[in-house]
Scaffold this active site. Structure first.
Site, mmCIF file in Angstrom:
data_model
loop_
_atom_site.group_PDB
_atom_site.id
_atom_site.type_symbol
_atom_site.label_atom_id
_atom_site.label_comp_id
_atom_site.label_asym_id
_atom_site.label_seq_id
_atom_site.Cartn_x
_atom_site.Cartn_y
_atom_site.Cartn_z
ATOM 1 N N LYS A 64 -18.079 35.642 -16.993
ATOM 2 C CA LYS A 64 -18.180 35.022 -18.317
ATOM 3 C C LYS A 64 -19.534 35.351 -18.927
ATOM 4 O O LYS A 64 -20.536 35.368 -18.232
ATOM 5 C CB LYS A 64 -18.054 33.498 -18.193
ATOM 6 C CG LYS A 64 -16.650 33.009 -17.918
ATOM 7 C CD LYS A 64 -16.571 31.494 -17.966
ATOM 8 C CE LYS A 64 -15.191 30.985 -17.588
ATOM 9 N NZ LYS A 64 -14.147 31.313 -18.578
ATOM 10 N N ARG B 42 -4.750 29.253 -12.926
ATOM 11 C CA ARG B 42 -3.298 29.358 -12.730
ATOM 12 C C ARG B 42 -2.959 29.840 -11.328
ATOM 13 O O ARG B 42 -1.907 29.514 -10.779
ATOM 14 C CB ARG B 42 -2.690 30.277 -13.804
ATOM 15 C CG ARG B 42 -3.192 31.696 -13.755
ATOM 16 C CD ARG B 42 -2.908 32.457 -15.031
ATOM 17 N NE ARG B 42 -3.793 32.054 -16.130
ATOM 18 C CZ ARG B 42 -3.744 32.549 -17.368
ATOM 19 N NH1 ARG B 42 -2.852 33.488 -17.664
ATOM 20 N NH2 ARG B 42 -4.574 32.130 -18.299
#
Ligand code: BES
Ligand code: MG
Ligand code: ZN
Length: 491
Positions: A269, A343
């Site tokens: 990130k 996920r």
């Protein structure tokens, strides 16, 4: 904080602070909103200059009389339980600045709401507003004192005591949830969070199992192991069980994303997106404190909480884009992006939950997609579910608690975008579109037939600024929503 209810004998002294809630149109009613019993105090001041705007508050210190703390309710016709929570939280700022440690609260009587609704909403607003995370502040002048007591004047003290007891349990667990999320990822790591879950096993009806790396390997949780591989702390999975209704075989499992720091992994990130990523375990935190609240309330319901916990880090052994891993249910997943890690760990946890725990309902809660924040902001959470019944249970609990959700669709067509050339599925779509729906579509592939709902709290779990009773940073979103949902389910 201690909440008490007293039947309307007004026995406050000159040192007390009395809270009076006034709506915007008060000025036109010329004192109608002031109970007779304190009119001898209010007569000494001209209340009409107080506008009553929502969130507005004003302290009127009086000598030899209780001080008045005026709190605005907004327009009389727009008062709801949620506006009352925010109005109540609005007085906390003054209390802190003026170092007020106790309040005596007179209940307003807005149209359409009964006393117990007004009472619980105000008590929640005060309790939830009375929060700060100051454990790393070493200078005394930077630590604001907190309210210690609030006395509410009611007509039914016995019934009110039960409401306040329940409010205190649910709200104190919401504050603990905030504390765990606000805590540094150095301290709130997979092992320490698993240990926090384990502590709950001392409570009546609660048990806890923790899987470490070895057990996860034996179980074949290839996705959780891959994501957690580069972490300094090894991945864990904690399973809490609360049996509040031993006669029923039914249960709900709540599954919470527990990434204790999301660096993005090798798809690192950038600055501006990485700073608050210690909050990526907000789903797991909400699950832990829901179980604790349920046990303290003694809810006659059966619950599981399943918490996949790991760090998503960068190291020589990081999992890589292009790798393929095998999930607990045998599905192979190609890694398209290591930042779509939530996920992956949820996929293993969901498949495990359905196959091994066999609950009647599954609800997962996760800081899953930046797209959800883009779509709904910090105000409401995304809800995705193939089950209209479960979706409605969560939706109505959201309206009741103010922890609102909005449903997005899960049409089969979206699954198209998760195809992989080399594995059964990819963890990301080839386009940047519909991020929240795509993530939920991925999760859906790991729940076969149990009614399931997914709550994306990427926006609601963390505030960029204070909003009423939701503070800046961790909001504790999910505990109150879950407790309310649980009450309505037959489990
Ligand atoms: N934890 C993030 C989602 C997130 C973003 C939570 C902002 C709170 C605030 C999640 O793991 C993530 O990185 N998602 C990616 C997925 C993408 C790579 C498909 C995202 O949303 O950008
Ligand atoms: Mg990520
Ligand atoms: Zn994440």
């Amino acid at each position: 904080m201690k909440l008490t209810a007293r039947e309307a004998t007004f026995d406050f002294t000159g040192r007390d602070t009395v809270v009076l809630f006034l709506a915007e149109d008060f000025a036109h009613k010329k004192g109608a909103a002031v109970p007779d019993k304190i009119s001898h105090i209010t007569k000494k001041v001209n209340l009409e200059f107080f506008k009553g705007k929502s969130g507005e508050s004003l302290l009127l210190p009086l000598s030899d009389q209780p001080s008045l703390l005026l709190a605005g309710l907004g327009k009389a016709g727009e008062i709801s339980r949620e506006s009352l929570r925010n109005a109540a939280a609005g007085i906390i700022g003054v209390c802190r600045k003026k170092k007020i440690s106790g309040l005596h609260v007179l209940l307003p009587e807005p149209e359409g709401l009964v006393e117990k609704e007004v009472l619980s909403a105000l008590a929640e607003g005060i309790f939830l507003g009375n929060y700060g995370f100051d454990r790393y502040k070493t200078r005394a002048d930077e630590i604001d004192p907190r309210l210690k007591t609030a006395v509410f004047y009611v007509t039914d003290a016995v019934g009110s005591a039960g409401i306040l007891r329940e409010t205190a349990i649910v709200c104190s667990n919401t504050l603990l949830c905030r504390d765990l999320i606000n805590e540094t990822s150095e301290r709130a790591n997979p092992s320490s969070i698993a240990a926090e879950a384990k502590k709950l096993a001392k409570m009546k009806g609660v048990s806890c199992t923790i899987f470490g790396r070895r057990e996860l390997e034996k179980l074949g949780m290839g996705l959780l192991l891959a994501v957690g591989r580069a972490g300094h702390h090894p991945p864990q999975m904690a399973i809490l069980r609360y049996t509040g209704n031993p006669r029923s075989k039914k249960s709900l499992a709540i599954v919470g994303k527990g990434i204790t720091f999301d660096s993005g992994g090798l798809n690192l990130k950038p600055s501006g997106h990485i700073e608050d990523m210690r909050s990526d375990m907000a789903g797991a935190a909400a699950c832990i404190y829901t179980i604790k609240a349920a046990a303290e309330l003694g809810l006659r319901k059966n619950l599981y909480a399943v918490l996949p916990l790991c760090e998503n880090m960068v190291a020589g052994n990081s999992y890589r884009p292009g790798d393929v891993y095998r999930a607990f249910n045998g599905t192979t997943v190609e890694i398209g992006n290591t930042d779509a890690e939530g996920r992956l760990i949820l996929a293993d946890a969901l498949a495990y939950t359905e196959k091994k725990l066999k609950p009647d309902f599954i609800i997962d809660i996760a800081t899953l997609t930046g797209a959800c924040l883009v779509c709904f902001g910090e105000i409401i959470a995304g809800l995705l579910s193939p089950s209209d019944e479960l979706a409605e249970a969560v939706r109505s609990a959201g309206e009741a608690t103010g922890e609102r959700v909005w449903r997005l669709p899960l049409y089969k067509d979206y699954a198209e975008d998760l195809k992989s050339d080399i594995a059964d599925m990819s963890n990301v779509s080839s386009t940047r579109n519909a991020g929240t729906i795509i993530a939920a579509t991925f999760l859906k592939a790991f729940v076969e037939s149990t009614p399931w709902a997914h709550i994306d709290i990427a926006g609601t779990s963390w505030g960029s600024k204070e909003r009423g009773y939701r503070p800046k940073n961790a909001t504790g979103y999910g505990v109150r929503l879950f407790i309310e949902t649980i009450k309505t389910l037959t489990i």
